[in-house]
Motif scaffolding. Structure first.
Motif, short mmCIF file in Angstrom:
data_model
loop_
_atom_site.label_atom_id
_atom_site.label_comp_id
_atom_site.label_asym_id
_atom_site.label_seq_id
_atom_site.Cartn_x
_atom_site.Cartn_y
_atom_site.Cartn_z
N SER A 184 74.07 82.05 138.67
CA SER A 184 75.46 82.31 139.06
C SER A 184 76.26 82.85 137.90
CB SER A 184 76.10 81.02 139.59
OG SER A 184 75.47 80.59 140.77
N LEU A 185 76.06 82.28 136.71
CA LEU A 185 76.79 82.75 135.54
C LEU A 185 76.42 84.19 135.21
CD1 LEU A 185 78.81 81.87 133.35
CD2 LEU A 185 76.86 81.10 131.99
N HIS A 186 75.13 84.51 135.34
CA HIS A 186 74.68 85.87 135.05
C HIS A 186 75.23 86.86 136.08
CE1 HIS A 186 72.09 89.18 133.78
NE2 HIS A 186 71.74 89.33 135.05
N ALA A 187 75.23 86.47 137.35
CA ALA A 187 75.63 87.40 138.41
C ALA A 187 77.13 87.58 138.47
CB ALA A 187 75.10 86.90 139.75
N ALA A 188 77.88 86.49 138.48
CA ALA A 188 79.33 86.57 138.68
C ALA A 188 80.10 86.62 137.37
CB ALA A 188 79.81 85.38 139.51
N GLY A 189 79.51 86.09 136.30
CA GLY A 189 80.21 86.04 135.02
C GLY A 189 81.03 84.78 134.84
N PHE A 190 81.05 83.90 135.86
CA PHE A 190 81.78 82.64 135.74
C PHE A 190 81.21 81.63 136.72
CE2 PHE A 190 83.76 84.57 139.35
CZ PHE A 190 84.30 83.55 140.11
N VAL A 191 81.42 80.35 136.41
CA VAL A 191 81.02 79.24 137.28
C VAL A 191 82.09 78.17 137.15
CG1 VAL A 191 79.35 77.39 137.66
CG2 VAL A 191 78.54 79.68 137.06
N LEU A 192 82.45 77.52 138.25
CA LEU A 192 83.40 76.42 138.24
C LEU A 192 82.66 75.11 138.45
CD1 LEU A 192 86.26 77.93 140.45
CD2 LEU A 192 85.93 78.12 137.98
N LEU A 193 82.93 74.13 137.56
CA LEU A 193 82.35 72.79 137.67
C LEU A 193 83.52 71.82 137.80
CD1 LEU A 193 79.63 72.96 134.85
CD2 LEU A 193 79.30 73.25 137.31
N PRO A 194 83.74 71.26 138.98
CA PRO A 194 84.98 70.52 139.22
C PRO A 194 85.10 69.16 138.55
CG PRO A 194 83.59 70.47 141.16
CD PRO A 194 82.94 71.42 140.20
N ASN A 195 84.00 68.53 138.13
CA ASN A 195 84.08 67.15 137.64
C ASN A 195 83.29 66.95 136.36
OD1 ASN A 195 85.59 65.99 139.96
ND2 ASN A 195 83.75 66.61 141.09
N LEU A 196 83.45 67.83 135.39
CA LEU A 196 82.68 67.67 134.16
C LEU A 196 83.18 66.48 133.34
CD1 LEU A 196 80.42 69.03 132.45
CD2 LEU A 196 82.25 70.11 131.13
N ALA A 217 90.94 78.25 140.72
CA ALA A 217 91.60 76.95 140.73
C ALA A 217 90.61 75.89 140.25
CB ALA A 217 92.09 76.61 142.13
N VAL A 218 91.04 75.05 139.31
CA VAL A 218 90.18 74.03 138.71
C VAL A 218 90.96 72.71 138.66
CG1 VAL A 218 88.77 73.40 136.72
CG2 VAL A 218 89.11 75.82 137.27
N PRO A 219 90.37 71.61 139.12
CA PRO A 219 91.08 70.33 139.04
C PRO A 219 91.09 69.78 137.63
CG PRO A 219 88.89 70.00 139.93
CD PRO A 219 89.07 71.48 139.78
N ALA A 220 91.94 68.81 137.37
CA ALA A 220 91.93 68.13 136.08
C ALA A 220 90.56 67.50 135.87
CB ALA A 220 93.02 67.06 136.04
N GLY A 221 90.00 67.69 134.69
CA GLY A 221 88.66 67.21 134.40
C GLY A 221 87.57 68.19 134.73
N GLY A 222 87.93 69.30 135.36
CA GLY A 222 86.97 70.33 135.70
C GLY A 222 86.77 71.32 134.57
N ALA A 223 85.75 72.15 134.72
CA ALA A 223 85.44 73.15 133.70
C ALA A 223 85.23 74.50 134.36
CB ALA A 223 84.21 72.76 132.91
N MET A 224 85.59 75.53 133.63
CA MET A 224 85.28 76.90 134.02
C MET A 224 84.39 77.50 132.94
SD MET A 224 87.82 80.13 134.71
CE MET A 224 87.14 81.75 135.09
N LEU A 225 83.21 77.94 133.33
CA LEU A 225 82.31 78.64 132.42
C LEU A 225 82.51 80.13 132.65
CD1 LEU A 225 81.11 75.76 132.73
CD2 LEU A 225 78.84 76.80 132.62
N MET A 226 82.58 80.90 131.59
CA MET A 226 82.76 82.34 131.75
C MET A 226 82.17 83.11 130.59
SD MET A 226 86.88 82.75 131.02
CE MET A 226 86.82 84.52 130.81
N LYS A 227 81.78 84.34 130.87
CA LYS A 227 81.29 85.25 129.85
C LYS A 227 82.46 86.02 129.25
CE LYS A 227 77.54 85.45 129.14
NZ LYS A 227 76.78 84.58 128.20
#
Length: 241
Positions: A11-23, A190-200
């Motif tokens: 997903s990171l390779h294809a879209a350039g970002f991934v959202l993880l809501p509860n890291l 949109a990312v909740p508190a405690g979430g993470a956004m991974l991006m290139k």
């Protein structure tokens, strides 16, 4: 939380970002905010005005943050993203206050923080700011970096969430005049508190003015595994663990 290798990296390779809501857990999020609030708001990395509070090299300015981060799921995530190991190469804290009129135009993150100016093939342009020297490296260096944005507040379109153009990172570094024509299909992250956004870093991204009474506090962490050529070092390089 488990981090399945194929799904996450594909997903990171294809879209350039991934959202993880509860890291981060609520307690971990609160501990990070407490450490930041308790730090003296002065020093070369601190910038404060009515529309923005930022701390550059925040792990250097507030060492207590590192032990908190090490106790979260972040090290396990990094082991998935960089199986052979990695290091932190940049850390910034952003606080976009309520009703901030600060916006960020469409751009890519093309510059890296280094320890000095050394003429090398493929490196340039160079800039010098109060916090130190930065340079645009070759594309391969940028493609090796993964940014992890840890959201300490819930973030949506009303309080300045990032907008991104999925897949735009695959075009490589773009010239300024090219950007406007490439923003079709942008989405709000949109990312909740405690979430993470991974991006290139090469992902096209922007953010609008806040229209909310809510803050948007973010820890922006950049990680890489590729070494720089002899004569050049990452200025903020450190092992997280």
């Amino acid at each position: 939380m488990s981090f399945p290798l194929p799904e996450l990296t594909d997903s990171l390779h294809a879209a350039g970002f991934v959202l993880l809501p509860n890291l981060l857990s609520p307690a971990e999020t609160a501990a990070l905010l407490h450490a930041i609030a308790g730090a003296p708001a002065a020093g070369p990395g601190f910038r404060r005005h009515q529309d923005l509070f930022a701390i550059r090299n925040v792990l250097g300015e507030i060492p207590a943050l590192q032990s908190i981060l090490v106790a979260t799921q972040l090290p396990q995530l990094l082991a998935v993203l960089f199986p052979s190991g990695c290091h932190l190469v940049k850390s910034i804290y952003f606080d976009k206050p309520a009703h901030s009129n600060w916006l960020v135009a469409w751009h890519q993150d093309l510059m890296i923080s280094v320890d000095g100016h050394t003429e090398l093939p493929g490196y340039g342009p160079w800039t010098r700011k109060p916090e130190g020297v930065a340079v645009q490296p070759p594309r391969a260096v940028l493609e090796n970096i993964c940014t992890i944005r840890l959201h300490l507040d819930a973030c949506d379109a009303d309080n300045g969430a990032l907008k991104v153009v999925p897949g735009s990172h695959r075009a490589g570094p773009l010239l300024g005049p090219e950007l406007a024509a490439r923003t079709t299909g942008a989405v709000v992250c949109a990312v909740p508190a405690g979430g993470a956004m991974l991006m290139k870093p090469l992902l096209l991204h922007a953010s609008d003015r806040s229209r909310s009474a809510r803050s948007r506090r973010v820890l922006h962490l950049e990680f890489a595994s590729a070494p720089l050529p002899p004569g050049l070092q990452w200025r903020e390089k450190r092992q997280l663990t």
